[in-house]
Design a protein around this motif. Structure first.
Motif, PDB file in Angstrom:
ATOM      1  N   GLU A 125      54.901  11.785 101.167  1.00 64.47           N
ATOM      2  CA  GLU A 125      55.355  10.398 101.078  1.00 64.47           C
ATOM      3  C   GLU A 125      54.156   9.504 100.769  1.00 64.47           C
TER       4      GLU A 125
ATOM      5  N   SER B  76      53.001   5.246  99.587  1.00 70.63           N
ATOM      6  CA  SER B  76      53.442   3.861  99.493  1.00 70.63           C
ATOM      7  C   SER B  76      53.048   3.293  98.145  1.00 70.63           C
ATOM      8  N   TYR B  77      53.648   2.164  97.803  1.00 72.21           N
ATOM      9  CA  TYR B  77      53.261   1.521  96.554  1.00 72.21           C
ATOM     10  C   TYR B  77      51.837   0.980  96.638  1.00 72.21           C
TER      11      TYR B  77
ATOM     12  N   LYS C  57      57.912   2.959 100.843  1.00 70.08           N
ATOM     13  CA  LYS C  57      57.543   4.372 100.769  1.00 70.08           C
ATOM     14  C   LYS C  57      58.365   5.108  99.708  1.00 70.08           C
ATOM     15  N   VAL C  58      57.704   6.013  99.025  1.00 72.06           N
ATOM     16  CA  VAL C  58      58.358   6.891  98.060  1.00 72.06           C
ATOM     17  C   VAL C  58      58.188   8.328  98.533  1.00 72.06           C
TER      18      VAL C  58
ATOM     19  N   THR D 223      62.006  12.213  93.491  1.00 76.30           N
ATOM     20  CA  THR D 223      61.537  11.085  94.289  1.00 76.30           C
ATOM     21  C   THR D 223      62.732  10.328  94.860  1.00 76.30           C
TER      22      THR D 223
ATOM     23  N   TRP E  93      63.468   6.470  97.204  1.00 77.96           N
ATOM     24  CA  TRP E  93      62.923   5.267  97.824  1.00 77.96           C
ATOM     25  C   TRP E  93      64.061   4.415  98.350  1.00 77.96           C
TER      26      TRP E  93
END
Length: 264
Positions: free
Chosen positions: A161, A163-164, A183-184, A201, A203
């Motif tokens: 995981e 984050s951007y 979070k991705v 993926t 999100w």
């Protein structure tokens, strides 16, 4: 007796040599494997499914396929076809990016175009390799991020995981605010040659009382190293987005990914 003992010792030594497993080769670094694929005139093909829901209701369910052409340092062109199941989708039916321009047609990009025009040209190219993936595995720094942040790499699938904020940092940028915390989750599959074969993926954007948006995208990559050539549409068939005027229903820019539609 001495001859017997000598023969027994030789036999035992041979047995040990046979029983000892051969030294295993070090695993191939996917980032280095990717770099070796960057050969002009060659590329990779992909298929992709993307689903977006809002409060459990499907808002977009798209299937895409296409090909990416490589240069010496990365993706230099792409040709993508998308089938949309929602008329409100911002993804075009066809997207061609080459020579620093992006050409799109179909859907909302085909409304009220001048007579004889089938394409709209934009003066920049998408930053990602596909329309719906929030991360670009063809950017070495991002691929390295996925590998290092993975909590597991079992069976050649890296799961984790990010984050951007992490993604922005990989590009040398700083991202703050609510978007930076999103979070991705991802599952990245690589083959024995270290090449990416699959990326899944997901999100979530939680707007509280306004609802929750969830996006899931799965992409599969095949034909690494195959010959790929992408050409721009004939000039007589496209119109520049800047020439359409303020009253045009055509968007002023193309969303870089499905995530962008809901994130801002």
């Amino acid at each position: 007796m001495k001859r017997f003992l000598a023969g027994l010792a030789s036999a035992c030594a041979a047995t040990l040599v046979i029983a000892t497993p051969a030294a295993q080769a070090a695993p191939i670094d996917p980032v280095k494997a990717l770099g070796k694929q960057y050969v002009p005139g060659h590329g990779v093909r992909f298929t992709e499914t993307a689903r977006t829901t809002v409060n459990g209701k499907t808002m977009a369910n798209e299937k895409s396929s296409g090909r990416l052409a490589f240069g010496k340092s990365g993706v230099v062109a792409l040709d993508v076809s998308t089938k949309n199941r929602r008329s409100t989708s911002l993804s075009p039916d066809r997207l061609i990016s080459v020579g620093g321009h992006t050409y799109v047609q179909g859907g909302i990009y085909g409304k009220d175009l001048p007579e004889g025009k089938k394409w709209v040209r934009y003066s920049d190219a998408p930053t990602g390799a596909t329309m719906n993936q929030p991360v670009d595995v063809f950017e070495p720094k991002v691929l390295r991020l996925l590998l290092t942040k993975a909590k597991s790499s079992k069976g050649g699938t890296y799961t984790g995981e990010i984050s951007y904020k992490d993604i922005a940092k990989a590009y040398g940028s700083k991202l703050t605010g609510p978007v930076s915390k999103i979070k991705v989750s991802y599952a990245l599959g690589v083959n024995g040659k270290g090449l990416v074969t699959r990326l899944r993926t997901s999100w979530t954007l939680d707007f509280g009382v306004l609802g929750k948006t969830v996006g899931v995208t799965e992409t599969r990559y095949t034909g690494w190293g195959s010959r790929v050539s992408v050409k721009a549409p004939a000039e007589s068939t496209w119109v520049d987005a800047n020439d359409l005027g303020e009253d045009s229903a055509v968007p002023e820019e193309i969303p870089q990914s499905a995530f962008d539609v809901y994130a801002y």
